[in-house]
Each structure stands twice: as structure tokens, then as C-alpha cells.
Design an enzyme around this catalytic site. Structure first.
Site, PDB file in Angstrom:
ATOM      1  N   HIS A 119       0.789  -1.150   0.068  1.00  0.00           N
ATOM      2  CA  HIS A 119       0.065  -0.012  -0.225  1.00  0.00           C
ATOM      3  C   HIS A 119       0.768   1.391   0.099  1.00  0.00           C
ATOM      4  O   HIS A 119       0.417   2.441  -0.350  1.00  0.00           O
ATOM      5  CB  HIS A 119      -0.815   0.017   1.084  1.00  0.00           C
ATOM      6  CG  HIS A 119      -0.279   0.365   2.452  1.00  0.00           C
ATOM      7  ND1 HIS A 119      -0.197  -0.778   3.592  1.00  0.00           N
ATOM      8  CD2 HIS A 119       0.291   1.288   3.073  1.00  0.00           C
ATOM      9  CE1 HIS A 119       0.387  -0.255   4.518  1.00  0.00           C
ATOM     10  NE2 HIS A 119       0.386   1.102   4.239  1.00  0.00           N
ATOM     11  N   ASP A 175       0.198  -7.682   1.313  1.00  0.00           N
ATOM     12  CA  ASP A 175       0.594  -6.244   1.209  1.00  0.00           C
ATOM     13  C   ASP A 175       2.341  -6.152   1.412  1.00  0.00           C
ATOM     14  O   ASP A 175       2.771  -5.448   2.357  1.00  0.00           O
ATOM     15  CB  ASP A 175       0.101  -5.730   2.503  1.00  0.00           C
ATOM     16  CG  ASP A 175      -0.004  -4.083   2.569  1.00  0.00           C
ATOM     17  OD1 ASP A 175       0.372  -3.517   1.589  1.00  0.00           O
ATOM     18  OD2 ASP A 175      -0.200  -3.675   3.777  1.00  0.00           O
ATOM     19  N   SER A 190       4.923   2.328   7.969  1.00  0.00           N
ATOM     20  CA  SER A 190       4.516   1.130   7.092  1.00  0.00           C
ATOM     21  C   SER A 190       5.696   0.671   6.416  1.00  0.00           C
ATOM     22  O   SER A 190       6.483   1.609   5.547  1.00  0.00           O
ATOM     23  CB  SER A 190       3.328   1.586   6.288  1.00  0.00           C
ATOM     24  OG  SER A 190       2.283   1.794   7.014  1.00  0.00           O
TER      25      SER A 190
END
Length: 513
Positions: free
Chosen positions: A132, A162, A235
Site C-alpha cells: 500500500h 501487503d 508502514s
């Protein structure tokens, strides 16, 4: 002394007394003290103060020997890990379809920017981050520990896990981090999260593993939960153990504020063993490889238990078996309850699908199956998901489906418009696509709603709008389609009808698909 002089002197004294009184009153109102007025320092004038600072610490290093050693070890660990952690900046153009007041479609494009973290995992300069972080972005730049910035190319991605793999261009010699064994991770052990939160730059936080096998969506399961502070921008950064090994890739946080998400003591990381497997597949084959069994499953609830007269504790019930699949070749049947898969007890259908996807192609897997009061041992040879491989001896006869449906025709008949999730939405742990529009009087009009979060089509997890359309078109052309959605915080199953049979002249479909 004559009378005139005395009167003048008295008048002077009166004026002097009045002046002093007025001045004193003004000085007091200005915050001054009578002491200052009567001979101290004038108001507003600074005079140096005498001071003596403490020269001795309350404790000696020997008094806190353990904490001192721990402090030094934290510093050494940080110094060893941070050169391998990078900051990732992205830029791109997002296209959005809009409808004007007359129902005409308009295309709007606008620039997008993002940032996240990553970690170097190979001496050749491969970097792992979250999917993402780079999804839909055309430009990717990586900033190393020393502040130098280099372009990067996308090698491959695994949207469901992911994970994305990038490669640095022109960076020269780099320092990779080693993957640890996430299967050995225990709840309560110390961990460190390293990343680039809020674009501030290199940041290290410390905490513990709070829980294992956490699920935050239908797509992301079996995650580590940690209380090491993870914020937007972290992230893709690593979660490391005391040896500096990667035991997880930080992926999401839990936040009750969807508009301005922030850390609340609950962060999630993808276990390193899953990440390592995905990286190996991407670098060796250019894409992730998942196992395929060929069953539709359901969890055991009270109604299903009653219908089957099943009294076992755990398992997942088979709803349907795909013709020509490994499941059919192994002898699985509807209403079977799979109690174990490759020696691991099954507690839910989600767990079973995870185990199947992690299985290697051509791997023979034993399954303990309950069928009408008897326990059987069946063996299935797993194939690669999406490979189209089936068991030749079990290939079903041709199915008459009428004329082959064009994908565009199927999608138009259903009338569903969806969009990919935004980066902030993915940061909050959501996965899937969002329904944006339903065409009036289409097949799906009264079944779905704008705003529904679609996470799976026929138990195939959805990571993008393209995946949704591809899976939906392939399924609805020949059969009713089960769509799993989240609506107002509740998970629902929505059944979409197959397109009506079309027997007009056209090409036949010998495979039945």
C-alpha cells in the site's frame, strides 16, 4: 523665617509627598515591590543571580549496573539496525471517474504523493516495503540512512499479503538485515520498530509482542500485535528482535479516529516467515505463488452442526467442490468437515485458506475429514492458484453454458462500480475495494450499496479494483457469485445472480468456465 517663606516650603513638601505617593502607587500597580521602590533594583532591570548547580548524580553507574548495560545494548542494537532501514517517497497520478448532473462520465486526474518506510534485505539492493506504500504510484525514490536519495524500480508485489519488493538503482554497496524465524516469536518478548513516521525521519521505538495470530481484515490474518509505537509513515519498516533480525514488517495500526489516525498502543506486523516466502517467490518467479485446493468453505455454526449432526469441537465444512480441482481428485465432498490440514488442526475456514495458500505447488497434503460420523484420511496434491491446472482424470464433461460471455458484458449487466482504497484507508488496516456506484435496474442494484467494502469474491480475497472485476466477470458469467462485504461494521455475504443463459449463436465453451 518670614511667613511667605514658610508657606512656600510647606507647599514644596506637600508637592514632594504627593509625587512620592503617586510614584509609589504606580510602581506597586506595575508589579514592583516596596523594597525595590525604597532602594532596590529598578523595575524591569535584570541583575545576575547567584546560583550553584549540582555536580554529583544521585546514583553511580554501579548502582544501576543492569540498566546501564541494557541502555548500552539498546544503543548498539539501534546503531546496527538503522543503516538498513530506508525512507520511501512516492509520486503518481490518480484517475477518477465522475458523473456530471446529466449522467455523463468525466475523467479527473490529480497528482498524489506518499511516504513510508522499507528495509534492505539483500546485498544486491532489494528493499521490502508494504504494497500500500507504492500502490498506484509511478515514481519511487528511496532515501538511505546517510541521507542520499536514489530511484527504485518495482520488482514485484503481493497485494494480499501487503508486500512489495523494490530494487535500488546506483546505490552501490548496501547493508541488508537478516530475516529471523517468526515461528519462534513469543508473546511478551522485546521488539523494536524502525521507520519514518510522519516523514520526520529515522525513528526507533521499543515495545513487546502483545499477541500473535491477530486478524484485522479478511485479507490480513495471523499478524503480530505489538505495543511498540507505529504511526503513519512506519508502514514497510521492520520489526526486529534483540539480535537485530527482521521478525516482521510493520503494516497497520488500530485507531478509533479514522480521519486522523494515530498510535494507540496497538500496531500490527506481517510475520517474517510469510514475508520471506513472498520475497523468494517474487524474486524467483516475478509474482507470489499460492496453493489452490478448490473448495468453498463455511465455518461451523449451530445451524450447520445441527444439520450435519456434527459434535466435534473444530473444523470447517465443505460447501462445494470445484470440478477438476485437487479437492475433487482427493475425494472431498460437500458436507465434509475438514478437521486437520497437513497435521494442523482447523479452527476456521480462514485458517484453512491461509494454510492452503501457503502450501507449495505439487505438495501432497494429508487431511483428516469427518463424513457422516466417520473419520477419513484424504490426500490432495496442491496446485498453483490461478494456474488452471486440474486433475486430468477427474475432468468433468463439458457443461452447456450457451454463448461465451464477454467480460465487459458481464460487468455491465451487474452494474457495479468500485474504487481502490486510499493509502490512509489501507493504513487503518482496511483491505478490499469500495463500491462507489450501482447502475439503476442492473442485477446487483438491490443487493449491494454504495459504500460497501468488498473483501472477497467466492472466497478469493480482493486487493484491487482490477482483481475484483476480473474475479467477478469470470464467476458471474457461469454461476451465482458470493461476495463478502463489510457494511456499517458488520460482515455480510451477498449472493449475486449469474447472467441469464444466452443461447444465441456463438463460440461454445468446452471447459465450462
Amino acid at each position: 523665617m518670614n511667613a511667605g517663606f514658610r508657606r512656600l516650603l510647606a507647599l514644596i513638601v506637600v508637592f514632594a509627598a504627593a509625587f512620592v505617593a503617586v510614584s509609589a502607587l504606580r510602581h506597586w500597580r506595575a508589579g514592583g515591590s516596596w523594597k525595590d521602590f525604597l532602594g532596590g533594583k529598578p523595575a524591569g532591570e535584570f541583575r545576575p543571580e547567584k546560583f550553584t548547580l549540582a555536580e554529583k548524580a544521585p546514583l553511580e553507574t554501579d548502582d544501576v549496573e543492569l540498566l546501564s548495560r541494557l541502555n548500552g545494548e539498546y544503543a548498539r542494537l539501534t546503531k546496527a539496525v538503522t543503516p538498513s532501514v530506508v525512507s520511501i517517497g512516492t509520486a503518481g497520478v490518480r484517475t477518477e471517474k465522475l458523473l456530471d448532473n446529466f449522467g455523463r462520465a468525466r475523467i479527473r486526474q490529480y497528482p498524489t504523493q506518499g511516504q513510508g518506510s522499507g528495509v534492505i534485505v539483500s546485498h544486491e539492493g532489494h528493499v521490502v516495503t508494504n504494497h500500500h506504500v507504492i500502490a498506484g504510484q509511478q515514481q519511487i525514490q528511496i532515501t538511505l540512512h546517510d541521507g542520499k536519495t536514489y530511484p527504485a524500480t518495482l520488482i514485484g508485489e503481493d497485494a494480499l499479503l501487503d508486500i512489495a519488493v523494490l530494487k535500488l538503482e546506483g546505490a552501490g554497496e548496501v547493508q541488508p538485515l537478516k530475516f529471523g524465524d517468526s515461528a519462534q516469536v513469543e508473546v511478551g518478548q522485546l521488539v523494536f520498530a524502525v521507520g519514518n513516521p510522519f516523514g520526520l525521519g529515522e525513528t526507533v521505538t521499543q515495545g513487546i509482542i502483545s499477541a500473535k495470530e491477530r486478524s484485522i481484515s479478511d485479507n490480513q490474518r495471523d499478524l503480530f500485535q505489538t505495543d511498540a509505537a507505529i504511526n503513519p509513515g512506519n508502514s514497510g519498516g521492520p520489526l526486529v528482535n534483540l539480535r537485530g533480525e527482521i521478525i516482521g514488517i510493520n503494516a497497520a495500526i488500530f485507531s478509533s479516529d479514522r480521519t486522523n489516525p494515530g498510535f494507540q498502543g496497538v500496531g500490527f506486523s506481517i510475520p517474517s516467515n510469510d514475508v520471506k516466502d513472498a520475497i523468494s517467490q517474487i524474486l524467483e518467479r516475478g509474482r507470489p505463488v499460492r496453493g489452490f485446493l478448490g473448495v468453498q468453505m463455511a465455518d461451523l455454526d449451530a445451524r450447520i452442526r445441527s444439520l450435519l449432526e456434527y459434535s466435534g469441537k473444530d473444523g470447517a465444512v465443505v460447501g462445494a467442490v470445484t470440478p477438476g480441482s485437487p479437492a475433487e481428485a482427493a475425494g472431498l465432498q460437500p458436507k465434509d468437515v475438514i478437521q486437520s490440514y497437513n497435521g494442523e488442526s482447523i479452527h476456521s475456514m480462514d485458517q484453512l485458506f491461509t494454510l492452503v495458500q501457503r502450501s507449495r505447488a505439487n505438495q501432497e497434503v494429508p487431511m483428516a475429514v469427518w463424513r457422516a460420523g466417520q473419520t477419513l484420511t484424504l490426500k490432495a496434491v496442491i496446485v498453483e492458484s490461478g494456474s488452471g491446472t486440474t486433475a486430468p482424470a477427474q475432468t468433468p464433461p463439458p457443461v452447456a453454458q450457451g454463448r461465451v460471455r464477454d467480460s465487459e458484458e458481464v460487468l455491465q449487466a451487474l452494474g457495479i462500480q468500485v474504487r481502490d482504497l486510499s493509502v490512509p484507508e489501507r493504513m487503518r488496516g482496511f483491505r478490499g475495494v469500495v463500491v462507489t456506484e450501482l447502475v439503476p435496474n442492473a442485477l446487483a442494484t438491490d443487493r449491494l450499496k454504495a459504500g460497501d467494502l468488498v473483501v472477497a469474491v467466492n472466497h478469493a480475497r480482493i486487493g484491487s479494483a482490477n482483481e475484483f472485476y476480473m474475479n467477478l466477470a469470470a464467476s458471474a458469467a457461469v454461476q451465482a457469485t458470493a461476495v463478502v462485504v463489510f457494511r456499517e461494521g458488520k460482515q455480510l455475504r451477498v449472493d449475486l445472480p449469474a447472467l441469464p443463459r444466452d443461447d444465441s449463436p456463438g463460440t461454445s465453451n468446452p471447459s465450462g468456465h
